[in-house]
Design a protein around this motif. Structure first.
Motif, PDB file in Angstrom:
ATOM      1  N   GLU A 112      -3.139  14.555  -3.138  1.00 27.41           N
ATOM      2  CA  GLU A 112      -3.514  15.447  -4.239  1.00 27.41           C
ATOM      3  C   GLU A 112      -2.362  15.574  -5.242  1.00 27.41           C
ATOM      4  OE1 GLU A 112      -5.289  19.982  -4.978  1.00 27.41           O
ATOM      5  OE2 GLU A 112      -4.485  19.406  -3.009  1.00 27.41           O
TER       6      GLU A 112
ATOM      7  N   LYS B 292     -16.795   7.606 -13.026  1.00 32.89           N
ATOM      8  CA  LYS B 292     -15.468   7.032 -12.827  1.00 32.89           C
ATOM      9  C   LYS B 292     -15.573   5.510 -12.702  1.00 32.89           C
ATOM     10  CE  LYS B 292     -13.295  10.985 -12.672  1.00 32.89           C
ATOM     11  NZ  LYS B 292     -12.329  11.376 -13.715  1.00 32.89           N
TER      12      LYS B 292
ATOM     13  N   LEU C 266     -10.679   7.907  -9.421  1.00 32.90           N
ATOM     14  CA  LEU C 266     -10.827   9.018  -8.478  1.00 32.90           C
ATOM     15  C   LEU C 266     -10.253   8.568  -7.143  1.00 32.90           C
ATOM     16  CD1 LEU C 266     -13.662  11.513  -7.934  1.00 32.90           C
ATOM     17  CD2 LEU C 266     -12.972  10.116  -5.979  1.00 32.90           C
TER      18      LEU C 266
ATOM     19  N   SER D  47      -8.220  11.638 -10.825  1.00 34.29           N
ATOM     20  CA  SER D  47      -9.006  12.745 -10.277  1.00 34.29           C
ATOM     21  C   SER D  47      -8.875  12.732  -8.752  1.00 34.29           C
ATOM     22  CB  SER D  47     -10.473  12.615 -10.668  1.00 34.29           C
ATOM     23  OG  SER D  47     -10.622  12.683 -12.071  1.00 34.29           O
TER      24      SER D  47
ATOM     25  N   GLU E 178     -19.510  11.405  -5.730  1.00 33.69           N
ATOM     26  CA  GLU E 178     -18.905  12.261  -6.747  1.00 33.69           C
ATOM     27  C   GLU E 178     -18.389  11.421  -7.919  1.00 33.69           C
ATOM     28  OE1 GLU E 178     -17.714  15.608  -8.756  1.00 33.69           O
ATOM     29  OE2 GLU E 178     -18.999  15.435  -6.962  1.00 33.69           O
ATOM     30  N   ALA E 179     -17.843  10.272  -7.618  1.00 36.63           N
ATOM     31  CA  ALA E 179     -17.330   9.384  -8.670  1.00 36.63           C
ATOM     32  C   ALA E 179     -18.465   8.908  -9.576  1.00 36.63           C
ATOM     33  CB  ALA E 179     -16.616   8.196  -8.048  1.00 36.63           C
TER      34      ALA E 179
ATOM     35  N   GLN F 282     -19.334  11.589 -12.005  1.00 32.65           N
ATOM     36  CA  GLN F 282     -18.321  11.750 -13.053  1.00 32.65           C
ATOM     37  C   GLN F 282     -18.118  10.474 -13.878  1.00 32.65           C
ATOM     38  OE1 GLN F 282     -14.601  13.455 -11.687  1.00 32.65           O
ATOM     39  NE2 GLN F 282     -15.604  14.755 -10.165  1.00 32.65           N
TER      40      GLN F 282
ATOM     41  N   THR G 284     -10.746   5.029 -15.590  1.00 35.70           N
ATOM     42  CA  THR G 284     -10.771   6.368 -14.985  1.00 35.70           C
ATOM     43  C   THR G 284     -10.824   6.203 -13.466  1.00 35.70           C
ATOM     44  OG1 THR G 284     -13.184   6.416 -15.239  1.00 35.70           O
ATOM     45  CG2 THR G 284     -11.858   7.458 -16.959  1.00 35.70           C
TER      46      THR G 284
END
Length: 341
Positions: free
Chosen positions: A26, A61, A10, A35, A55-56, A59, A8
């Motif tokens: 993006e 990641k 990001l 992500s 943030e990762a 989540q 996964t």
């Protein structure tokens, strides 16, 4: 990573100097299924990088990729900025991305980055335009760091792990069969291939719908020139193939087939003079182009029939030899007529 290693990912952009860079990343993240961590041009790159990692973690990641702004070796202020970013996040990998087409400038920039940061490797882009591999050798020699990835096209799947022995093999004209096999496993539609094999084994003919599918498969593999570049002894012919069988020619042939009715695609023998005129008008081509496509389909059909007989692969190779004009390029004596725009 997401597709091949099931990781996964990001991504975040710390390029606050180009508003378009954030939007581009993006868009790219959406294309590859990663992500995206939003950022803006009024933020500090260090703050963006730190926030993205936090943030990762939330989540769960596996991988975080921070994209920093491009910079020149002589820009001391921006070089100092990237040093601050590196010190703040202490990344496992620090990859220097270099355009292979910049020649000696690539080597000079690599030297400056290597002195400013503890690089772990480099990513070489636009390497398909650097046939002799000069940029790769220069960057490796100056930094002492390995080339980890190489970009050989504009699409996202054109970025591949760098294997020195395979690149050397291509440069020497010995092909790169391993990469070709790996690409085939990833990109070819196995369901369609199985469906076609079953269809042929039942004695049903190879129609124009099947030919259209083959064109799509070829495009996924990088076109005729992309395939020939990886076949032993064929690297020198790749440029000649590109001049005869380019993306435009494939698109033209696709347009011709798509201008046919379902019945004409399934039963090409019904295509008479008036139908050819209508198809040519609908596809924006000439009747000669339609005739050329139908002739090529007939030759492909014969080759496919040989595959279903006892000869198997040998039969296919004999068919290919005939299509290649006894070893030459398409368009040689007795071979497939050249594709023309």
């Amino acid at each position: 990573m997401a597709e091949r290693q099931k990781k996964t990912v990001l991504v975040a952009s710390a390029d606050v100097y180009r508003p378009a860079a954030i939007k581009q990343l993006e868009t790219l993240a959406a294309e590859v299924g990663a992500s995206f961590f939003p950022s803006s041009t009024d933020q500090d790159p260090v703050d963006i990088a730190k926030a993205a990692i936090e943030e990762a973690k939330k989540q769960f990641k596996d991988v975080v990729i921070i994209d920093t702004a491009g910079r020149l070796a002589i820009d001391d202020e921006m070089m100092a900025e990237i040093q601050r970013v590196h010190a703040a996040i202490n990344p496992i990998e620090t990859l220097f991305v270099v355009d292979a087409m910049t020649g000696q400038d690539a080597a000079n920039t690599a030297k400056a980055f290597n002195e400013a940061l503890p690089l772990t490797g480099a990513v070489l882009t636009k390497a398909d335009g650097d046939a002799r591999g000069g940029a790769a050798l220069s960057v490796r020699s100056i930094t002492g760091k390995p080339i980890k990835f190489i970009g050989v096209g504009e699409k996202t799947d054109a970025l591949e792990p760098f294997h020195p022995e395979r690149i050397a093999s291509r440069i020497l004209g010995m092909g790169d069969v391993l990469t070709l096999v790996e690409e085939a496993e990833r990109k070819l539609d196995k369901k369609k291939a199985d469906k076609l094999a079953k269809k042929l084994s039942r004695g049903k003919g190879f129609d124009l719908n099947d030919l259209l599918d083959q064109f799509h498969q070829m495009e996924n593999m990088g076109g005729m020139a992309g395939l020939m570049d990886k076949l032993p002894g064929m690297a020198g012919m790749a440029e000649a193939a590109q001049s005869q069988v380019n993306d435009g020619a494939l698109k033209q042939m696709e347009a011709i087939i798509q201008s046919m009715t379902p019945k004409e695609r399934s039963f090409p023998d019904v295509i008479n003079g008036s139908r050819k005129k209508r198809i040519a008008t609908g596809s924006g081509t000439k009747i000669q182009d339609v005739n050329r496509l139908l002739k090529q389909h007939k030759q492909m059909q014969k080759m496919m029939k040989k595959l279903t007989k006892k000869g198997g692969m040998k039969g296919m190779m004999r068919g290919m030899k005939g299509m290649m004009g006894g070893g030459g390029m398409p368009g040689g004596p007795g071979g497939m007529p050249p594709f023309k725009m």
